[in-house]
Design a protein around this motif. Structure first.
Motif, PDB file in Angstrom:
ATOM      1  N   THR A  35       0.819  -1.211   0.000  1.00  0.00           N
ATOM      2  CA  THR A  35       0.000   0.000   0.000  1.00  0.00           C
ATOM      3  C   THR A  35       0.852   1.260   0.000  1.00  0.00           C
ATOM      4  O   THR A  35       0.358   2.343  -0.317  1.00  0.00           O
ATOM      5  CB  THR A  35      -0.955   0.016   1.210  1.00  0.00           C
ATOM      6  OG1 THR A  35      -0.197  -0.054   2.428  1.00  0.00           O
ATOM      7  CG2 THR A  35      -1.913  -1.163   1.164  1.00  0.00           C
ATOM      8  N   ASN A  76      -4.213  -4.461   8.601  1.00  0.00           N
ATOM      9  CA  ASN A  76      -4.921  -3.382   7.931  1.00  0.00           C
ATOM     10  C   ASN A  76      -4.542  -2.012   8.466  1.00  0.00           C
ATOM     11  O   ASN A  76      -4.554  -1.024   7.719  1.00  0.00           O
ATOM     12  CB  ASN A  76      -6.430  -3.609   8.051  1.00  0.00           C
ATOM     13  CG  ASN A  76      -6.907  -4.752   7.181  1.00  0.00           C
ATOM     14  OD1 ASN A  76      -6.927  -4.654   5.967  1.00  0.00           O
ATOM     15  ND2 ASN A  76      -7.262  -5.855   7.801  1.00  0.00           N
ATOM     16  N   ALA A  88      -3.056   1.053   6.108  1.00  0.00           N
ATOM     17  CA  ALA A  88      -3.570   2.418   6.050  1.00  0.00           C
ATOM     18  C   ALA A  88      -2.481   3.435   6.376  1.00  0.00           C
ATOM     19  O   ALA A  88      -2.376   4.483   5.725  1.00  0.00           O
ATOM     20  CB  ALA A  88      -4.750   2.570   7.013  1.00  0.00           C
ATOM     21  N   ILE A 147      -9.443   0.472  -4.011  1.00  0.00           N
ATOM     22  CA  ILE A 147      -8.102   1.032  -3.870  1.00  0.00           C
ATOM     23  C   ILE A 147      -7.668   1.691  -5.180  1.00  0.00           C
ATOM     24  O   ILE A 147      -7.060   2.773  -5.193  1.00  0.00           O
ATOM     25  CB  ILE A 147      -7.096  -0.070  -3.468  1.00  0.00           C
ATOM     26  CG1 ILE A 147      -7.351  -0.532  -2.023  1.00  0.00           C
ATOM     27  CG2 ILE A 147      -5.654   0.412  -3.623  1.00  0.00           C
ATOM     28  CD1 ILE A 147      -7.067   0.509  -0.974  1.00  0.00           C
ATOM     29  N   GLN A 156     -10.265   2.928   4.549  1.00  0.00           N
ATOM     30  CA  GLN A 156      -9.364   1.946   5.163  1.00  0.00           C
ATOM     31  C   GLN A 156      -9.395   2.034   6.685  1.00  0.00           C
ATOM     32  O   GLN A 156      -9.386   1.007   7.375  1.00  0.00           O
ATOM     33  CB  GLN A 156      -7.946   2.154   4.646  1.00  0.00           C
ATOM     34  CG  GLN A 156      -7.809   1.848   3.166  1.00  0.00           C
ATOM     35  CD  GLN A 156      -6.378   1.998   2.681  1.00  0.00           C
ATOM     36  OE1 GLN A 156      -5.534   1.139   2.893  1.00  0.00           O
ATOM     37  NE2 GLN A 156      -6.096   3.118   2.030  1.00  0.00           N
TER      38      GLN A 156
END
Length: 405
Positions: free
Chosen positions: A37, A152, A156, A238, A263
């Motif tokens: 990410t 998660n 983020a 995303i 998120q």
């Protein structure tokens, strides 16, 4: 007296090992999304600095998903051969190497490093649920929630701080990406104690099931398709949520913050849902909850009501966290031993991430053909309905078996 002392020492040692394992799981989970990410916000910087095309830049996000799809089925086999702990330790070494290679001044190492990161994450994705099944059989819901929320949360954080690291701290995109090697190396060190207590592969297998080919199991396919559909919805958001919102009249900066909002609001459900699921005889109501609010969020986006856009994003975020957590805990709840949990996890994630890799370009193609996000959003509405249908089957009480064909 010596016997009592030995028992007390044994209990203390057991508790220490358990806490070290929990710490290792938390840190390992933290590495399973952040290195990926972190790339998305930096794509423009990478493209401009290296002169690569948009197609090549797209490979930086597609390669890891394809690695998940192709290498996930190998993880259980290597874990049975070498032990889960050693396999996960090796994956962290590969991840650290990949993060470093990705940041070197070469297009070849950029792609190779990205692929290595994807392979390493694929092994962690598959083996963590089976490790929890084996070592925390009475706490599968809680432990699944704990590792989900850390995975998660760091995902983020990584997407939020990549640009500040690159610009405000002057690291550049290479320095911003290589920072994540610190997290993987810390995780590597924290995992070292597990190598001393690594169970032999024969112990890992638990109940021997050499003929239990889960690819012939109807329930395994239902779990796998649920995993795939929820992965597709996440990666489509995303990739395209900021563009969808921008076309509806929201500026790019605010649209980017909406993606971060999605998120972050998913975090509480990633902890709560697995705990609730572990206490239920079946998970059909939780599946219905996730599907209904996801469907509501998509219909809200179709209404193009920008004043209520934060509400639609919050609903989608809650649904994303719910569906992701259910997919993970199905690997544990729908299997009877750690071996089957690893096999089901490998199968479901192979199918799931193949769908996830196909989803964004497919919906992007539909957008290009129609010059509107209406048709792609309608497709997502259909996917939410399919998620509900397959989720009801995956959430029913039972265990995977090759005889379910």
């Amino acid at each position: 007296m010596n016997l009592e002392t030995n028992l007390a020492n044994s209990r203390s040692s057991s508790h220490s090992r358990a806490w070290l394992l929990i710490l290792g799981i938390i840190l390992l989970a933290s590495t399973l999304r952040a290195p990926l990410t972190a790339v998305g916000p930096l794509i423009g910087f990478i493209r401009d600095d290296t002169g690569i095309s948009n197609t090549f830049a797209g490979l930086l996000t597609t390669f890891p998903l394809l690695a998940f799809a192709f290498f996930s089925p190998l993880a259980p086999k290597l874990a049975r051969r070498f032990g889960t702990e050693y396999t996960l330790f090796a994956s962290l070494i590969v991840m650290s190497l990949g993060i470093v290679l990705r940041s070197l001044r070469s297009l070849e190492t950029l792609l190779v490093g990205t692929a290595l990161i994807g392979i390493a994450i694929a092994f962690g994705n598959v083996l963590l649920p089976s490790l929890i099944k084996r070592d925390f059989p009475e706490r599968v819901g809680l432990m699944t929630g704990i590792y989900s929320i850390f995975m998660n949360m760091w995902a983020a954080v990584a997407s939020g701080i990549s640009i500040p690291l690159a610009q405000k701290l002057g690291f550049g995109w290479r320095g911003s990406l290589i920072c994540w090697s610190v997290l993987s190396i810390v995780s590597l060190v924290a995992w070292l104690p597990q190598l001393r207590v690594c169970q032999r592969p024969s112990t890992y297998q638990g109940v021997q099931t050499p003929n239990n080919n889960l690819w012939h199991s109807r329930l395994a396919w239902q779990v796998s398709i649920f995993m795939g559909l929820q992965s597709l919805t996440f990666y489509v958001m995303i990739a395209w949520l900021p563009e969808i919102l921008h076309q509806q009249g929201i500026n790019h900066s605010l649209a980017g913050w909406m993606l971060s909002l999605m998120q972050f609001v998913s975090l509480p459900t990633t902890l709560i849902i697995p705990v609730l699921a572990g206490r239920c005889s079946n998970q059909r109501r939780l599946v219905g909850f996730g599907a209904v609010i996801l469907l509501t969020g998509y219909i809200g986006l179709l209404s193009r009501n920008t004043l209520l856009a934060p509400l639609w994003i919050v609903l989608i975020g809650i649904a994303v966290g719910t569906n992701f957590s259910l997919a993970l805990i199905f690997f544990v709840l729908r299997t009877q031993n750690a071996n089957d949990a690893a096999e089901l996890s490998g199968m479901a994630q192979s199918i799931g991430y193949f769908l996830a890799a196909v989803g964004p370009p497919l919906l992007g193609f539909v957008h290009d053909m129609t010059q509107s996000w209406t048709a792609p959003l309608c497709i997502l509405v259909v996917i939410a309905i399919l998620l509900f249908i397959f989720g009801l089957a995956a959430g029913s009480k039972g265990y995977v078996t090759s005889k379910n064909n």
